[in-house]
Design a protein around this motif. Sequence first.
Motif, mmCIF file in Angstrom:
data_model
loop_
_atom_site.group_PDB
_atom_site.id
_atom_site.type_symbol
_atom_site.label_atom_id
_atom_site.label_comp_id
_atom_site.label_asym_id
_atom_site.label_seq_id
_atom_site.Cartn_x
_atom_site.Cartn_y
_atom_site.Cartn_z
ATOM 1 N N ARG A 54 0.840 -1.207 0.000
ATOM 2 C CA ARG A 54 0.000 0.000 0.000
ATOM 3 C C ARG A 54 0.873 1.255 0.000
ATOM 4 N NH1 ARG A 54 -2.685 3.724 3.325
ATOM 5 N NH2 ARG A 54 -4.785 4.153 2.578
ATOM 6 N N ARG A 55 1.915 1.262 0.819
ATOM 7 C CA ARG A 55 2.820 2.412 0.870
ATOM 8 C C ARG A 55 3.454 2.658 -0.492
ATOM 9 N NH1 ARG A 55 7.545 3.720 0.519
ATOM 10 N NH2 ARG A 55 8.447 1.654 0.457
ATOM 11 N N ARG A 57 2.310 1.669 -3.464
ATOM 12 C CA ARG A 57 1.282 2.072 -4.430
ATOM 13 C C ARG A 57 0.950 3.550 -4.272
ATOM 14 N NH1 ARG A 57 -3.798 2.156 -3.220
ATOM 15 N NH2 ARG A 57 -3.593 0.517 -1.664
ATOM 16 N N LEU A 58 0.763 4.003 -3.028
ATOM 17 C CA LEU A 58 0.455 5.413 -2.797
ATOM 18 C C LEU A 58 1.617 6.311 -3.217
ATOM 19 C CD1 LEU A 58 -1.416 5.142 0.615
ATOM 20 C CD2 LEU A 58 -2.407 5.486 -1.669
ATOM 21 N N ILE A 61 1.455 6.491 -6.961
ATOM 22 C CA ILE A 61 0.358 7.369 -7.390
ATOM 23 C C ILE A 61 0.795 8.821 -7.301
ATOM 24 C CG2 ILE A 61 -1.949 8.210 -6.763
ATOM 25 C CD1 ILE A 61 -2.553 5.245 -5.934
ATOM 26 N N ASP A 62 1.437 9.173 -6.203
ATOM 27 C CA ASP A 62 1.906 10.544 -6.016
ATOM 28 C C ASP A 62 2.941 10.911 -7.084
ATOM 29 O OD1 ASP A 62 2.070 13.040 -4.517
ATOM 30 O OD2 ASP A 62 4.071 12.350 -3.941
ATOM 31 N N SER A 79 -6.298 8.578 -7.807
ATOM 32 C CA SER A 79 -7.335 7.729 -7.217
ATOM 33 C C SER A 79 -6.676 6.673 -6.337
ATOM 34 C CB SER A 79 -8.173 7.083 -8.324
ATOM 35 O OG SER A 79 -7.408 6.110 -9.000
ATOM 36 N N THR A 80 -7.429 5.715 -5.917
ATOM 37 C CA THR A 80 -6.938 4.708 -4.977
ATOM 38 C C THR A 80 -5.879 3.781 -5.563
ATOM 39 O OG1 THR A 80 -9.104 4.745 -3.948
ATOM 40 C CG2 THR A 80 -7.704 2.890 -3.412
ATOM 41 N N PHE A 81 -5.962 3.458 -6.833
ATOM 42 C CA PHE A 81 -5.054 2.486 -7.423
ATOM 43 C C PHE A 81 -4.221 3.036 -8.568
ATOM 44 C CE2 PHE A 81 -8.252 -0.029 -5.281
ATOM 45 C CZ PHE A 81 -7.447 -0.866 -4.533
ATOM 46 N N HIS A 133 -2.369 2.862 -14.207
ATOM 47 C CA HIS A 133 -2.137 2.071 -13.005
ATOM 48 C C HIS A 133 -0.868 2.499 -12.282
ATOM 49 C CE1 HIS A 133 -5.298 -0.662 -14.305
ATOM 50 N NE2 HIS A 133 -4.786 -0.550 -15.509
#
Length: 167
Positions: A54-55, A57-58, A61-62, A79-81, A133
């Motif tokens: 999760r860390r 992926r976030l 995303i950033d 978004s979330t993913f 993605h």
Amino acid sequence: MYLKSEYLDSADIDKSTFLRLYASMEKEFAHTMPARISAFSRSLLESLPVHEWRRRRLSNIDCLATAINLIRGLIVLPSTFGVVALFENHDQREKVRLWLLESRIYPAILWPMDNMDAAPVDRDFSQRMLFLHADPRWRERDMHRVAEQVAASLNQRGGARVGQPDR
């Protein structure tokens, strides 16, 4: 999924055998009642580093949102993913999508509404959006490659540049 993982990790299975077994398994889902998770699957799930994934992926995303935001003419919606890139029009979105596919980058079109009775604003959004993605297996350089390819596809028509924020 375990078989796919083994195949992708170069297990001693050829592609045609893998695809045959995979198709057979998919076909069986139509005739099988749902079952409880197996002990094997449960132990695999318990061993997954979900917090680290999760860390990452976030963070991806950033990184991707920041890089894509430097491309003129795009609206960036993290978004979330992953990141939703909203293009000026459908043709521009399609040009970028096809370019990315040729570059072995696989974006998604979420909620296609071509044949639906949807509100015009929703249909417009659907036809202009592209989901990029941000897989936790990827690194910052992968996120920059995605942004560079989006910019390169737009540059084909003399438009966007990475690194020059919209003024």
